[in-house]
Design an enzyme around this catalytic site. Structure first.
Site, PDB file in Angstrom:
ATOM      1  N   TYR A 152      19.544 120.570 -12.900  1.00  0.00           N
ATOM      2  CA  TYR A 152      18.303 120.048 -12.316  1.00  0.00           C
ATOM      3  C   TYR A 152      18.495 119.778 -10.824  1.00  0.00           C
ATOM      4  O   TYR A 152      17.695 120.216  -9.993  1.00  0.00           O
ATOM      5  CB  TYR A 152      17.922 118.757 -13.048  1.00  0.00           C
ATOM      6  CG  TYR A 152      16.584 118.188 -12.636  1.00  0.00           C
ATOM      7  CD1 TYR A 152      15.403 118.837 -12.953  1.00  0.00           C
ATOM      8  CD2 TYR A 152      16.502 116.987 -11.926  1.00  0.00           C
ATOM      9  CE1 TYR A 152      14.166 118.317 -12.590  1.00  0.00           C
ATOM     10  CE2 TYR A 152      15.274 116.451 -11.560  1.00  0.00           C
ATOM     11  CZ  TYR A 152      14.108 117.122 -11.894  1.00  0.00           C
ATOM     12  OH  TYR A 152      12.888 116.602 -11.527  1.00  0.00           O
ATOM     13  N   ARG A 193      12.106 112.838 -23.097  1.00  0.00           N
ATOM     14  CA  ARG A 193      13.539 112.691 -22.815  1.00  0.00           C
ATOM     15  C   ARG A 193      14.044 111.350 -23.334  1.00  0.00           C
ATOM     16  O   ARG A 193      15.134 111.262 -23.882  1.00  0.00           O
ATOM     17  CB  ARG A 193      13.810 112.813 -21.301  1.00  0.00           C
ATOM     18  CG  ARG A 193      13.716 114.230 -20.774  1.00  0.00           C
ATOM     19  CD  ARG A 193      14.278 114.376 -19.371  1.00  0.00           C
ATOM     20  NE  ARG A 193      13.509 113.718 -18.329  1.00  0.00           N
ATOM     21  CZ  ARG A 193      12.361 114.155 -17.831  1.00  0.00           C
ATOM     22  NH1 ARG A 193      11.842 115.267 -18.286  1.00  0.00           N
ATOM     23  NH2 ARG A 193      11.740 113.508 -16.876  1.00  0.00           N
ATOM     24  N   ARG A 210      17.544 101.688 -12.733  1.00  0.00           N
ATOM     25  CA  ARG A 210      17.924 102.368 -11.491  1.00  0.00           C
ATOM     26  C   ARG A 210      16.794 102.329 -10.456  1.00  0.00           C
ATOM     27  O   ARG A 210      16.941 102.859  -9.364  1.00  0.00           O
ATOM     28  CB  ARG A 210      18.415 103.800 -11.770  1.00  0.00           C
ATOM     29  CG  ARG A 210      17.371 104.755 -12.235  1.00  0.00           C
ATOM     30  CD  ARG A 210      17.984 106.102 -12.629  1.00  0.00           C
ATOM     31  NE  ARG A 210      16.966 107.136 -12.657  1.00  0.00           N
ATOM     32  CZ  ARG A 210      17.131 108.362 -13.121  1.00  0.00           C
ATOM     33  NH1 ARG A 210      18.315 108.719 -13.608  1.00  0.00           N
ATOM     34  NH2 ARG A 210      16.161 109.242 -13.087  1.00  0.00           N
TER      35      ARG A 210
HETATM   36  P1  NAD Z   1       5.713 117.208 -17.504  1.00  0.00           P
HETATM   37  O1  NAD Z   1       7.120 117.699 -17.472  1.00  0.00           O
HETATM   38  O2  NAD Z   1       5.368 116.116 -18.429  1.00  0.00           O
HETATM   39  O3  NAD Z   1       4.715 118.432 -17.739  1.00  0.00           O
HETATM   40  C1  NAD Z   1       5.076 119.691 -17.311  1.00  0.00           C
HETATM   41  C2  NAD Z   1       3.909 120.651 -17.419  1.00  0.00           C
HETATM   42  O4  NAD Z   1       4.433 121.938 -17.087  1.00  0.00           O
HETATM   43  C3  NAD Z   1       3.308 120.765 -18.821  1.00  0.00           C
HETATM   44  O5  NAD Z   1       1.896 120.668 -18.729  1.00  0.00           O
HETATM   45  C4  NAD Z   1       3.741 122.151 -19.284  1.00  0.00           C
HETATM   46  O6  NAD Z   1       2.801 122.782 -20.145  1.00  0.00           O
HETATM   47  C5  NAD Z   1       3.856 122.881 -17.961  1.00  0.00           C
HETATM   48  N1  NAD Z   1       4.734 124.062 -18.000  1.00  0.00           N
HETATM   49  C6  NAD Z   1       5.913 124.177 -18.650  1.00  0.00           C
HETATM   50  N2  NAD Z   1       6.403 125.418 -18.482  1.00  0.00           N
HETATM   51  C7  NAD Z   1       5.509 126.086 -17.695  1.00  0.00           C
HETATM   52  C8  NAD Z   1       5.452 127.394 -17.183  1.00  0.00           C
HETATM   53  N3  NAD Z   1       6.425 128.292 -17.446  1.00  0.00           N
HETATM   54  N4  NAD Z   1       4.396 127.766 -16.416  1.00  0.00           N
HETATM   55  C9  NAD Z   1       3.421 126.870 -16.147  1.00  0.00           C
HETATM   56  N5  NAD Z   1       3.407 125.609 -16.615  1.00  0.00           N
HETATM   57  C10 NAD Z   1       4.448 125.222 -17.381  1.00  0.00           C
HETATM   58  O7  NAD Z   1       5.290 116.790 -16.006  1.00  0.00           O
HETATM   59  P2  NAD Z   1       6.063 115.926 -14.932  1.00  0.00           P
HETATM   60  O8  NAD Z   1       7.093 115.047 -15.556  1.00  0.00           O
HETATM   61  O9  NAD Z   1       4.998 115.350 -14.080  1.00  0.00           O
HETATM   62  O10 NAD Z   1       6.884 117.007 -14.081  1.00  0.00           O
HETATM   63  C11 NAD Z   1       6.218 117.865 -13.176  1.00  0.00           C
HETATM   64  C12 NAD Z   1       7.175 118.199 -12.056  1.00  0.00           C
HETATM   65  O11 NAD Z   1       7.599 117.012 -11.399  1.00  0.00           O
HETATM   66  C13 NAD Z   1       8.442 118.923 -12.477  1.00  0.00           C
HETATM   67  O12 NAD Z   1       8.759 119.910 -11.509  1.00  0.00           O
HETATM   68  C14 NAD Z   1       9.482 117.835 -12.470  1.00  0.00           C
HETATM   69  O13 NAD Z   1      10.791 118.324 -12.268  1.00  0.00           O
HETATM   70  C15 NAD Z   1       9.011 117.020 -11.292  1.00  0.00           C
HETATM   71  N6  NAD Z   1       9.500 115.643 -11.268  1.00  0.00           N
HETATM   72  C16 NAD Z   1       9.244 114.812 -12.317  1.00  0.00           C
HETATM   73  C17 NAD Z   1       9.730 113.516 -12.274  1.00  0.00           C
HETATM   74  C18 NAD Z   1       9.517 112.570 -13.432  1.00  0.00           C
HETATM   75  O14 NAD Z   1      10.217 111.548 -13.492  1.00  0.00           O
HETATM   76  N7  NAD Z   1       8.582 112.830 -14.330  1.00  0.00           N
HETATM   77  C19 NAD Z   1      10.456 113.059 -11.153  1.00  0.00           C
HETATM   78  C20 NAD Z   1      10.659 113.937 -10.098  1.00  0.00           C
HETATM   79  C21 NAD Z   1      10.182 115.224 -10.164  1.00  0.00           C
END
Ligand code: NAD
Length: 250
Positions: A152, A193, A210
């Site tokens: 990641y 998770r 954290r």
């Molecule tokens: P999530 O992980 O709960 O949802 C992800 C979405 O992505 C879902 O709607 C899923 O259907 C879609 N998806 C999965 N595979 C796909 C594909 N191949 N093509 C198109 N769509 C697809 O959402 P989140 O936690 O808000 O995460 C979104 C982004 O934010 C990610 O890049 C994640 O790494 C990043 N991020 C999340 C956090 C956190 O703590 N949640 C922190 C930092 C960064």
């Protein structure tokens, strides 16, 4: 409104930060094109906000991305939000897991940018407007190290490098490109998770511990930054890894 007359496309808008961003951008007057791999999540979004246009899109499918770019009007804003969290160390990450993470978290942004950037540049040139690409990175392991975020962290650091390269190449043409680096955000995948860990109660406590502010981020803590970076308010900001992390990196 802050995104009036802007057309903005968001990937992974079915849930979490992408979903909240689609709603926030629509509230600020943008024409929002919300995409996700999951048709049911998009249908729920369209029902909630009928003004939002939805398209099923797998960001790993180059043919589908190219077809969508050809079918849509030129964009003013592109938010590459899709990404996946691999849980594990270098020894817990086989080549298939490494390749999957890089394909979904990094190569998808390369694909989306190659498909949509030409139209964005042409529109800016024709109409004298500016445009913005926002790429989803993360605070976790790309900015600050955390255990079990080997693939990641590597992918999100690559997103920041790619963002700076795009920003440098197109700054003179009025295109801005930034990376967003949230802390831990309470989204459906974070809940998955936590639920999948051996001790979910302790896992949630550890995530919160954290965060110096003593809580997880809500999606609504992140979306104002998305609106800002896609709007002309951020017209002097490009090539940045923008942290919204509740003070983790103070
Ligand atoms: P999530 O992980 O709960 O949802 C992800 C979405 O992505 C879902 O709607 C899923 O259907 C879609 N998806 C999965 N595979 C796909 C594909 N191949 N093509 C198109 N769509 C697809 O959402 P989140 O936690 O808000 O995460 C979104 C982004 O934010 C990610 O890049 C994640 O790494 C990043 N991020 C999340 C956090 C956190 O703590 N949640 C922190 C930092 C960064």
């Amino acid at each position: 409104m802050r995104l009036e007359a802007k057309t903005v496309l968001i990937t992974a808008a079915g849930q979490g930060i992408g979903h909240g961003s689609a709603l926030a951008c629509a509230r600020e007057g943008a024409r929002v094109i919300a995409t996700d791999i999951d048709a049911a999540l998009l249908a729920a979004l369209a029902e909630k906000a009928p003004g939002i246009e939805t398209h099923v899109l797998d960001v790993r499918d180059d043919t589908a991305i190219t077809a969508l770019a050809a079918a849509l009007p030129a964009l003013d804003g592109l938010f590459n939000c899709a990404g996946y969290v691999h849980n594990g160390t270098v020894l817990g990450c086989d080549e298939a897991a490494w390749d999957f993470s890089f394909d979904l978290n990094v190569k998808s942004i390369y694909r989306m940018t190659r498909a949509f950037l030409p139209g964005m540049l042409e529109k800016m040139n024709r109409d004298g407007t500016s445009a913005s690409i926002l790429n989803m990175a993360s605070m976790a392991s790309s900015i600050k190290g955390f255990p079990n975020r080997f693939a990641y962290g590597a992918t999100k650091a690559a997103v920041i490098g790619m963002t700076k390269a795009i920003a440098a190449d197109y700054v003179k043409q009025g295109l801005r490109c930034n990376a967003l680096c949230p802390g831990t955000v309470d989204t459906p995948s974070l809940r998955q998770r936590i639920a999948a860990s051996p001790d979910p109660v302790q896992a949630e406590k550890d995530f919160i511990a954290r965060q110096p502010m003593g809580r997880l981020a809500e999606v609504a803590d992140i979306t104002p930054q998305v609106v800002y970076l896609l709007s002309d308010e951020s017209r002097f900001v490009s090539g940045q890894a923008v942290l919204v992390d509740g003070g983790v990196t103070i």
